[in-house]
Write a protein that holds these residues in place. Sequence first.
Motif, PDB file in Angstrom:
ATOM      1  N   ASP A  59       1.080  -1.818  -0.189  1.00 36.41           N
ATOM      2  CA  ASP A  59      -0.059   0.092   0.050  1.00 36.41           C
ATOM      3  C   ASP A  59       1.066   1.533  -0.026  1.00 36.41           C
ATOM      4  O   ASP A  59       0.684   2.215  -0.349  1.00 36.41           O
ATOM      5  CB  ASP A  59      -0.569  -0.091   1.171  1.00 36.41           C
ATOM      6  CG  ASP A  59      -1.904   1.038   1.323  1.00 36.41           C
ATOM      7  OD1 ASP A  59      -2.493   1.554   0.808  1.00 36.41           O
ATOM      8  OD2 ASP A  59      -2.366   1.541   2.568  1.00 36.41           O
ATOM      9  N   LEU A  60       1.794   0.891   0.998  1.00 32.85           N
ATOM     10  CA  LEU A  60       2.700   2.306   0.521  1.00 32.85           C
ATOM     11  C   LEU A  60       3.552   2.514  -0.327  1.00 32.85           C
ATOM     12  O   LEU A  60       3.460   4.151  -0.880  1.00 32.85           O
ATOM     13  CB  LEU A  60       4.052   2.341   1.895  1.00 32.85           C
ATOM     14  CG  LEU A  60       5.088   3.340   1.158  1.00 32.85           C
ATOM     15  CD1 LEU A  60       4.334   4.431   2.270  1.00 32.85           C
ATOM     16  CD2 LEU A  60       5.743   2.786   3.056  1.00 32.85           C
ATOM     17  N   ARG A  61       4.363   1.637  -1.381  1.00 32.39           N
ATOM     18  CA  ARG A  61       4.852   1.839  -2.318  1.00 32.39           C
ATOM     19  C   ARG A  61       4.102   3.228  -3.568  1.00 32.39           C
ATOM     20  O   ARG A  61       4.563   3.599  -4.040  1.00 32.39           O
ATOM     21  CB  ARG A  61       5.049   0.131  -3.201  1.00 32.39           C
ATOM     22  CG  ARG A  61       6.400  -0.448  -2.363  1.00 32.39           C
ATOM     23  CD  ARG A  61       5.988  -1.714  -2.985  1.00 32.39           C
ATOM     24  NE  ARG A  61       7.823  -2.113  -2.242  1.00 32.39           N
ATOM     25  CZ  ARG A  61       7.118  -3.748  -1.711  1.00 32.39           C
ATOM     26  NH1 ARG A  61       6.017  -3.474  -2.049  1.00 32.39           N
ATOM     27  NH2 ARG A  61       7.937  -3.790  -0.560  1.00 32.39           N
ATOM     28  N   PRO A  62       3.164   3.020  -3.875  1.00 32.85           N
ATOM     29  CA  PRO A  62       2.758   3.301  -4.975  1.00 32.85           C
ATOM     30  C   PRO A  62       2.094   4.840  -3.603  1.00 32.85           C
ATOM     31  O   PRO A  62       2.119   6.207  -5.075  1.00 32.85           O
ATOM     32  CB  PRO A  62       0.982   2.929  -5.041  1.00 32.85           C
ATOM     33  CG  PRO A  62       0.574   2.193  -3.954  1.00 32.85           C
ATOM     34  CD  PRO A  62       2.029   1.390  -3.268  1.00 32.85           C
ATOM     35  N   ARG A  63       2.067   5.313  -2.776  1.00 31.04           N
ATOM     36  CA  ARG A  63       1.558   6.201  -2.733  1.00 31.04           C
ATOM     37  C   ARG A  63       2.957   7.362  -2.149  1.00 31.04           C
ATOM     38  O   ARG A  63       3.025   8.210  -2.531  1.00 31.04           O
ATOM     39  CB  ARG A  63       1.524   6.572  -1.479  1.00 31.04           C
ATOM     40  CG  ARG A  63      -0.080   5.796  -0.963  1.00 31.04           C
ATOM     41  CD  ARG A  63      -0.295   5.461   0.431  1.00 31.04           C
ATOM     42  NE  ARG A  63      -1.636   4.251   0.515  1.00 31.04           N
ATOM     43  CZ  ARG A  63      -2.730   4.920   0.786  1.00 31.04           C
ATOM     44  NH1 ARG A  63      -2.871   6.763   0.646  1.00 31.04           N
ATOM     45  NH2 ARG A  63      -3.913   4.374   0.658  1.00 31.04           N
ATOM     46  N   ILE A  64       4.651   6.966  -2.380  1.00 25.53           N
ATOM     47  CA  ILE A  64       5.335   6.990  -2.248  1.00 25.53           C
ATOM     48  C   ILE A  64       6.070   7.408  -3.917  1.00 25.53           C
ATOM     49  O   ILE A  64       7.561   7.669  -4.292  1.00 25.53           O
ATOM     50  CB  ILE A  64       6.410   7.248  -1.531  1.00 25.53           C
ATOM     51  CG1 ILE A  64       6.451   5.793  -1.579  1.00 25.53           C
ATOM     52  CG2 ILE A  64       6.044   6.700  -0.160  1.00 25.53           C
ATOM     53  CD1 ILE A  64       8.247   4.897  -0.742  1.00 25.53           C
ATOM     54  N   GLY A  65       5.265   6.932  -4.748  1.00 24.53           N
ATOM     55  CA  GLY A  65       6.405   6.584  -5.509  1.00 24.53           C
ATOM     56  C   GLY A  65       7.131   4.998  -5.827  1.00 24.53           C
ATOM     57  O   GLY A  65       8.191   6.231  -7.263  1.00 24.53           O
ATOM     58  N   ALA A  66       7.094   5.166  -5.357  1.00 25.90           N
ATOM     59  CA  ALA A  66       8.426   3.704  -5.627  1.00 25.90           C
ATOM     60  C   ALA A  66       7.774   2.638  -5.865  1.00 25.90           C
ATOM     61  O   ALA A  66       7.080   2.256  -6.425  1.00 25.90           O
ATOM     62  CB  ALA A  66       8.580   2.930  -3.908  1.00 25.90           C
TER      63      ALA A  66
END
Length: 66
Positions: A59-66
């Motif tokens: 869930d975090l990856r797409p939110r930070i652009g990773a």
Amino acid sequence: PWRLQALAITDVLRFRDDIALEVRPRADGGSTVAMRSKSRLGLSDWGANAKRIRAFFADLRPRIGA
């Protein structure tokens, strides 16, 4: 570092799992995120803690652009 501690309670048997999240700054200006999830009781969590960590980072990856 930035730290967060939380408690997750399972739906069925109401087991309590301790969660720790830490964000540490890196020299290049970015950050490193570390997470731990640990059951308080029992010999096995049937993979629940690993699943929780994988879901968090997914869930975090797409939110930070990773």
